[in-house]
Design an enzyme around this catalytic site. Structure first.
Site, PDB file in Angstrom:
ATOM      1  N   LYS A   1       0.852  -1.188   0.000  1.00 44.90           N
ATOM      2  CA  LYS A   1       0.000   0.000   0.000  1.00 44.90           C
ATOM      3  C   LYS A   1       0.889   1.238   0.000  1.00 44.90           C
ATOM      4  O   LYS A   1       1.466   1.601   1.015  1.00 44.90           O
ATOM      5  CB  LYS A   1      -0.909   0.051   1.226  1.00 44.90           C
ATOM      6  CG  LYS A   1      -1.935   1.202   1.150  1.00 44.90           C
ATOM      7  CD  LYS A   1      -2.566   1.533   2.502  1.00 44.90           C
ATOM      8  CE  LYS A   1      -1.827   2.642   3.212  1.00 44.90           C
ATOM      9  NZ  LYS A   1      -1.893   3.955   2.515  1.00 44.90           N
TER      10      LYS A   1
ATOM     11  N   CYS B   1      12.394  10.910   8.797  1.00 44.99           N
ATOM     12  CA  CYS B   1      12.267  10.309  10.126  1.00 44.99           C
ATOM     13  C   CYS B   1      13.601  10.294  10.863  1.00 44.99           C
ATOM     14  O   CYS B   1      13.635  10.382  12.096  1.00 44.99           O
ATOM     15  CB  CYS B   1      11.699   8.906  10.022  1.00 44.99           C
ATOM     16  SG  CYS B   1      12.687   7.779   9.013  1.00 44.99           S
TER      17      CYS B   1
ATOM     18  N   GLU C   1       9.336   0.572  11.315  1.00 44.77           N
ATOM     19  CA  GLU C   1      10.269   1.709  11.338  1.00 44.77           C
ATOM     20  C   GLU C   1       9.419   2.943  11.574  1.00 44.77           C
ATOM     21  O   GLU C   1       8.660   3.364  10.704  1.00 44.77           O
ATOM     22  CB  GLU C   1      11.062   1.787  10.036  1.00 44.77           C
ATOM     23  CG  GLU C   1      12.315   2.638  10.152  1.00 44.77           C
ATOM     24  CD  GLU C   1      12.128   4.036   9.596  1.00 44.77           C
ATOM     25  OE1 GLU C   1      11.864   4.957  10.409  1.00 44.77           O
ATOM     26  OE2 GLU C   1      12.237   4.193   8.381  1.00 44.77           O
TER      27      GLU C   1
ATOM     28  N   GLU D   1       8.281  14.258  17.570  1.00 43.57           N
ATOM     29  CA  GLU D   1       8.665  14.383  16.164  1.00 43.57           C
ATOM     30  C   GLU D   1       7.785  15.436  15.490  1.00 43.57           C
ATOM     31  O   GLU D   1       6.562  15.345  15.526  1.00 43.57           O
ATOM     32  CB  GLU D   1       8.509  13.042  15.457  1.00 43.57           C
ATOM     33  CG  GLU D   1       9.004  13.065  14.024  1.00 43.57           C
ATOM     34  CD  GLU D   1       8.977  11.692  13.385  1.00 43.57           C
ATOM     35  OE1 GLU D   1       9.998  11.288  12.804  1.00 43.57           O
ATOM     36  OE2 GLU D   1       7.932  11.026  13.473  1.00 43.57           O
TER      37      GLU D   1
ATOM     38  N   GLY E   1      -5.111   3.485  -1.185  1.00 50.33           N
ATOM     39  CA  GLY E   1      -6.202   3.744  -0.262  1.00 50.33           C
ATOM     40  C   GLY E   1      -5.666   4.298   1.040  1.00 50.33           C
ATOM     41  O   GLY E   1      -4.452   4.457   1.216  1.00 50.33           O
ATOM     42  N   ASP E   2      -6.562   4.612   1.973  1.00 53.19           N
ATOM     43  CA  ASP E   2      -6.092   5.196   3.228  1.00 53.19           C
ATOM     44  C   ASP E   2      -5.759   4.109   4.245  1.00 53.19           C
ATOM     45  O   ASP E   2      -6.110   2.936   4.098  1.00 53.19           O
ATOM     46  CB  ASP E   2      -7.089   6.216   3.779  1.00 53.19           C
ATOM     47  CG  ASP E   2      -8.428   5.606   4.168  1.00 53.19           C
ATOM     48  OD1 ASP E   2      -8.509   4.383   4.389  1.00 53.19           O
ATOM     49  OD2 ASP E   2      -9.396   6.383   4.263  1.00 53.19           O
ATOM     50  N   GLY E   3      -5.054   4.537   5.292  1.00 54.18           N
ATOM     51  CA  GLY E   3      -4.591   3.598   6.296  1.00 54.18           C
ATOM     52  C   GLY E   3      -5.685   2.857   7.032  1.00 54.18           C
ATOM     53  O   GLY E   3      -5.612   1.622   7.185  1.00 54.18           O
TER      54      GLY E   3
END
Length: 472
Positions: free
Chosen positions: A170, A279, A245, A379, A201-203
């Site tokens: 995805k 990140c 990660e 973050e 698509g979205d999460g």
């Protein structure tokens, strides 16, 4: 306007069964530049079925043939590098000069490097009367973020395919246009149908369907801590291995004997790369208190070179962040920094010279930052550097390790042995000593809440295999 309504399933472009389309916006202009499908669980089911059907023949191929397929993908990426760069600049806003190496060149290298590692890997390890062999874990679900859309796909797809797994991936829907190029490249590389499947698509819909699917044998995820915890929770129901990660708040530890003229500009450049959306960015600069004034001067001078503007412009070094949501999030942190007592050296919530159109924020350097302040603990994912003064090496190490994260770090010292000693005490999977260069073949991953598992090179293969011991 680029319109896509299909997923790459079983080697062909397949019309989405999901409920509609998702807008893709150019963050420099705020204009809609395309659409990608909002896939659903039915699309994931079809992709998993294709991957499972393709698995027996793919895993049975000799490793050299799979390595050759990876090299064909790498050649396709190199041949279409200009298209990839154009797409990344439009939908992510990475300055063009950075996108060439950071977003395109590194993708081709990843497929080639994985092929090299695969060809070097022994087929069997002898332990006494045992032959230990490596088998592919099966069908891999890969869920990737928007900040390095093709690179993150490559870091998962290349080793998984290389060891004989098949993949359902995805890509991020936020930067969803560029991954279509990968589907086309894979088709041109003549991989068997179903070996790689891409579902947009979205999460909460597609990502969760992948993580929880009983037909997926392992999941590799890169993204936020919140989403990573959710992926691990869903995957646990079928007891499948997961590699994560996640976020970072990485320190650059500048010791009292360091060359500040080298350390400080390098730290600023690292923090602001890809518009601060990395990140592993070194977002905390931990410095000797008695050298703070010099650090501040050098940091302000270095930051002045990062003028927000058109990422396509010649010499551009800082573009927009990816979306209005991300811009507002970063601005919220800038206000929090001021409210919690940090001193603004450059930029800040009211920073000048920011284009009116586009999701721009002023590149910001804070000083005198409390190690427990939000801008030192959380973050931000924008061009924001926090300078934290300390009074000793011991305090520097304690501050470096004083967040929930442990992803990346740097140590600077005139004494290489001292730098290595300090590096050994820092919670991170990667530590750069005195500005050492990036090694795309070295293992990378998280410690603490930055996740677990490793990517890149030979170590990246290990996430997608299981061992079997034959007693002979």
């Amino acid at each position: 306007m680029i319109e896509h309504d299909s997923h790459f399933i079983d080697g062909v472009w397949t019309t989405s069964r999901g409920p509609g389309l998702i807008e893709v916006v150019n963050p420099a202009t705020e204009q809609v530049v395309g659409h990608v499908p909002a896939g659903g669980a039915a699309d994931v089911d079809a992709a998993v079925a294709a991957a499972r059907a393709a698995l027996p023949a793919w895993r049975a191929l000799p490793a050299g043939e799979r390595a050759a397929a990876l090299r064909r993908i790498a050649a396709g990426v190199r041949a279409r590098q200009d298209e990839i760069v154009d797409s990344i600049v439009v939908e992510l806003g990475t300055p063009r000069s950075q996108a060439v190496a950071m977003q395109a060149g590194i993708v081709a290298h990843t497929f080639e490097d994985t092929a090299d590692a695969l060809e070097r890997r022994p087929e069997v390890e002898r332990i006494g009367n045992s032959e230990v062999r490596w088998e592919p874990v099966g069908v891999v679900g890969a869920i990737t973020p928007w900040n390095f859309t093709l690179y993150q796909l490559a870091l998962k797809v290349a080793p998984a395919l290389g060891v004989g797994c098949t993949v359902v991936a995805k890509p991020s829907e936020v930067v969803g246009l560029t991954p279509y190029l990968l589907g086309e490249i894979v088709a041109d590389a003549r991989l068997p149908n179903g070996v790689l499947n891409l579902v947009w698509g979205d999460g909460p819909v597609v990502g969760e369907a992948i993580a929880s699917h009983p037909g997926i044998d392992a999941v590799s995820f890169t993204g936020s801590n919140r989403a990573g915890r959710r992926v691990a929770e869903l995957a646990s129901a079928t007891v499948k291995p997961v590699s994560l990660e996640l976020g970072g708040k990485s320190p650059s530890v500048v010791l009292d004997d360091a060359d500040l003229a080298a350390a400080v500009p390098a730290g600023v450049a690292n923090c602001f790369a890809n518009n601060g959306q990395v990140c592993a960015a070194l977002t905390r600069m931990i410095v000797p208190r008695d050298r703070l004034a010099e650090v501040e001067r050098l940091a302000a001078e270095a930051a002045a070179a990062y003028v927000p503007g058109d990422p396509n412009a010649e010499g551009a070094r800082l573009g927009p962040v990816v979306s209005a949501v991300q811009r507002d999030r970063v601005l919220g942190y800038l206000r929090a920094g001021v409210e919690q007592g940090a001193r603004v050296l450059v930029g800040g919530p009211d920073g000048q010279d920011v284009p009116e159109t586009g999701y721009y924020v002023a590149p910001t350097v804070f000083s005198d930052v409390d190690p427990q302040a939000r801008i030192a603990q959380e973050e931000i994912f924008g061009p924001v550097l926090a300078i934290i003064p300390v009074d000793s090496e011991e305090e520097a190490v304690a501050v470096a390790n004083g967040t929930p994260f442990g992803l990346n770090a740097a140590v600077w010292s005139a004494d290489a042995e001292r730098a290595a000693r300090v590096a050994s005490r820092v919670d991170a999977s990667t530590v750069y000593i005195n500005g050492a260069s990036f090694n795309p073949s070295a293992p990378f991953g998280g410690t603490k809440q930055s996740g677990y598992g490793r990517e890149r090179g030979a170590h990246g293969l290990d996430e997608f295999v299981r061992t079997k011991a034959y007693q002979v």
